[in-house]
Design a protein around this motif. Structure first.
Motif, short mmCIF file in Angstrom:
data_model
loop_
_atom_site.label_atom_id
_atom_site.label_comp_id
_atom_site.label_asym_id
_atom_site.label_seq_id
_atom_site.Cartn_x
_atom_site.Cartn_y
_atom_site.Cartn_z
N MET A 1 2.39 -23.92 9.60
CA MET A 1 1.64 -25.08 10.02
C MET A 1 1.00 -24.63 11.80
O MET A 1 2.06 -24.44 12.52
CB MET A 1 2.01 -26.37 10.15
N ILE A 2 -0.17 -24.62 12.06
CA ILE A 2 -0.45 -24.26 13.41
C ILE A 2 -0.22 -25.44 14.31
O ILE A 2 -0.66 -26.79 13.91
CB ILE A 2 -2.07 -23.93 13.26
N GLU A 3 0.41 -25.29 15.26
CA GLU A 3 0.77 -26.33 16.35
C GLU A 3 -0.13 -26.27 17.46
O GLU A 3 -0.83 -25.35 17.58
CB GLU A 3 2.00 -25.89 16.93
N ILE A 4 -0.58 -27.64 17.96
CA ILE A 4 -1.46 -27.66 19.03
C ILE A 4 -1.15 -27.04 20.26
O ILE A 4 -1.84 -26.38 20.84
CB ILE A 4 -1.48 -29.38 19.36
N ARG A 5 0.07 -26.89 20.37
CA ARG A 5 0.78 -25.90 21.31
C ARG A 5 0.44 -24.45 21.51
O ARG A 5 0.04 -23.89 22.47
CB ARG A 5 2.36 -26.16 21.69
N SER A 6 0.60 -24.10 20.19
CA SER A 6 -0.09 -22.59 20.06
C SER A 6 -1.47 -22.70 20.31
O SER A 6 -1.82 -21.43 20.93
CB SER A 6 0.44 -22.33 18.51
N LEU A 7 -2.28 -23.51 19.96
CA LEU A 7 -3.88 -23.29 20.24
C LEU A 7 -4.00 -23.43 21.68
O LEU A 7 -4.80 -22.76 22.26
CB LEU A 7 -4.44 -24.31 19.41
N ARG A 8 -3.32 -24.23 22.51
CA ARG A 8 -3.48 -24.35 23.80
C ARG A 8 -3.06 -22.97 24.44
O ARG A 8 -3.58 -22.75 25.54
CB ARG A 8 -2.63 -25.42 24.42
N TYR A 9 -1.98 -22.52 23.94
CA TYR A 9 -1.63 -21.34 24.69
C TYR A 9 -2.73 -20.13 24.37
O TYR A 9 -2.94 -19.46 25.22
CB TYR A 9 -0.41 -20.53 24.02
N ALA A 68 -13.27 -23.35 17.35
CA ALA A 68 -12.53 -24.41 16.21
C ALA A 68 -11.25 -24.80 17.10
O ALA A 68 -10.80 -25.97 16.95
CB ALA A 68 -12.25 -23.65 14.75
N ALA A 69 -10.62 -23.91 17.80
CA ALA A 69 -9.59 -24.41 18.29
C ALA A 69 -9.88 -25.33 19.56
O ALA A 69 -9.15 -25.99 19.65
CB ALA A 69 -8.82 -22.84 18.90
N GLU A 70 -10.91 -24.99 20.14
CA GLU A 70 -11.27 -25.95 21.18
C GLU A 70 -11.62 -27.26 20.85
O GLU A 70 -11.29 -28.28 21.51
CB GLU A 70 -12.45 -25.28 21.84
N GLU A 71 -12.28 -27.28 19.84
CA GLU A 71 -12.71 -28.56 18.99
C GLU A 71 -11.36 -29.48 18.84
O GLU A 71 -11.28 -30.54 18.87
CB GLU A 71 -13.41 -28.40 17.92
N LEU A 72 -10.54 -28.70 17.98
CA LEU A 72 -8.84 -29.26 17.70
C LEU A 72 -8.29 -29.91 18.78
O LEU A 72 -7.80 -30.92 18.78
CB LEU A 72 -8.26 -28.58 16.68
N VAL A 73 -8.29 -28.88 19.75
CA VAL A 73 -7.57 -29.24 20.94
C VAL A 73 -8.14 -30.59 21.58
O VAL A 73 -7.45 -31.54 21.99
CB VAL A 73 -7.38 -28.14 21.87
N ALA A 74 -9.54 -30.74 21.82
CA ALA A 74 -10.13 -31.72 22.45
C ALA A 74 -9.81 -32.92 21.49
O ALA A 74 -9.87 -34.18 22.03
CB ALA A 74 -11.61 -31.36 22.62
N ARG A 75 -10.00 -33.08 20.17
CA ARG A 75 -9.87 -33.99 19.45
C ARG A 75 -8.34 -34.64 19.54
O ARG A 75 -8.23 -35.65 19.86
CB ARG A 75 -10.20 -33.84 18.14
#
Length: 299
Positions: A1-9, A68-75
């Motif tokens: 599962m992709i974690e928000i922390r990983s997307l932020r990194y 997609a990563a930016e949109e998910l992190v923003a949400r």
């Protein structure tokens, strides 16, 4: 599962262009950040960066994935802020609903005096009959012209006069008010029945036991009604601000002027009920300060 922390990194490295610079931004060690990026790439099944000379440059897949990563992190950050606001009772944004006339002539001037500490407003204009229903569909504060249900929290805001609008050369232009019966004797231009000023005028006509001399001419918007008065086609009755050099004259005696009553309502269980009540009270003070003490009325 992709974690928000990983997307932020991932986004930090994409912005900084190197693991070293990104590690300082996200406050982790360089080896840890490198492992997180590699783990994300293994999970995704493709590389995100081209690596050369200690620089990490987004490749084609990385550029496509970034949006997609930016949109998910923003949400997710919106979820975090919303949860924090609910827990603390704060209000960082407020969605307001009102009629277009109320929004333009009352709400917008009120908001012009807001400071940076006030919530960011968004707007939705509705017909009078639909105003309070919006509170069950995401609106925070509704400004209506009908007395709200006691199932809601609400306060009276102001009683705003319905003016008889006449050209500057009209005999009424020098008066401080005009009788309702005299207005009905004129060539009267009115709005359709969903507009608040028309509803207030109709109610006053019924309460006085009077009637329209003949079927009045109905127009679609307050702007058009005032334009027709300026063109010499008759008299209109509106709660709007004057245009085209027209003169507004109150209708009826001082203690019973034809008027639109405004109310502010919000849900009893709203997480920021106290903050909404404070905004409503400020709006009431603004209206009374703008229109005079006669604008005040009780529940």
């Amino acid at each position: 599962m992709i974690e928000i922390r990983s997307l932020r990194y991932f986004l930090a490295v994409a912005d900084a262009g190197s693991v070293t610079a990104a590690a300082d931004l996200v406050h982790v060690t360089q080896p840890s950040l490198s492992r997180q990026i590699r783990a994300l790439e293994r999970l995704l099944g493709f590389d995100l960066f081209d690596r050369s000379d200690k620089r990490l440059v987004l490749n084609s897949a990385g550029r496509q994935f970034r949006g997609a990563a930016e949109e998910l992190v923003a949400r997710f950050e919106l979820v975090e802020r919303t949860a924090a606001d609910i827990a603390s009772g704060k209000l960082t944004s407020v969605r307001l609903t009102a009629t277009r006339t109320t929004m333009r002539d009352v709400i917008a001037p009120f908001l012009a005096g807001w400071g940076p500490e006030d919530p960011m407003p968004t707007f939705q204009d509705e017909l009078p009959a639909d105003i309070y229903e919006t509170l069950t569909h995401g609106a925070d504060l509704a400004i209506g012209t009908e007395r709200p249900s006691d199932a809601l929290e609400w306060i009276p805001i102001a009683r705003l006069p319905v003016w008889a609008f006449v050209p500057a050369g009209h005999p009424w232009a020098g008066r401080d008010r005009v009788r309702l019966a005299d207005v009905l004797d004129e060539e009267l231009l009115v709005l359709s029945e969903e507009h608040q000023s028309r509803r207030a005028l109709d109610a006053a006509v019924r309460a006085a036991g009077l009637g329209y001399r003949e079927q009045p001419v109905e127009l679609s918007t307050p702007e058009v009604a005032q334009a027709m008065v300026a063109a010499g086609r008759g008299v209109t009755a509106l709660s709007d601000d004057p245009r085209f050099g027209l003169v507004p004259v109150p209708i009826g005696p001082r203690d019973d002027t034809v008027s639109v009553r405004l109310y502010a309502a919000w849900a009893r269980d709203h997480h920021a009920s106290a903050a909404l009540g404070a905004i409503a009270a400020r709006l009431r003070e603004f209206c009374i300060g703008t229109y005079g003490p006669e604008a005040a009325f009780d529940r």
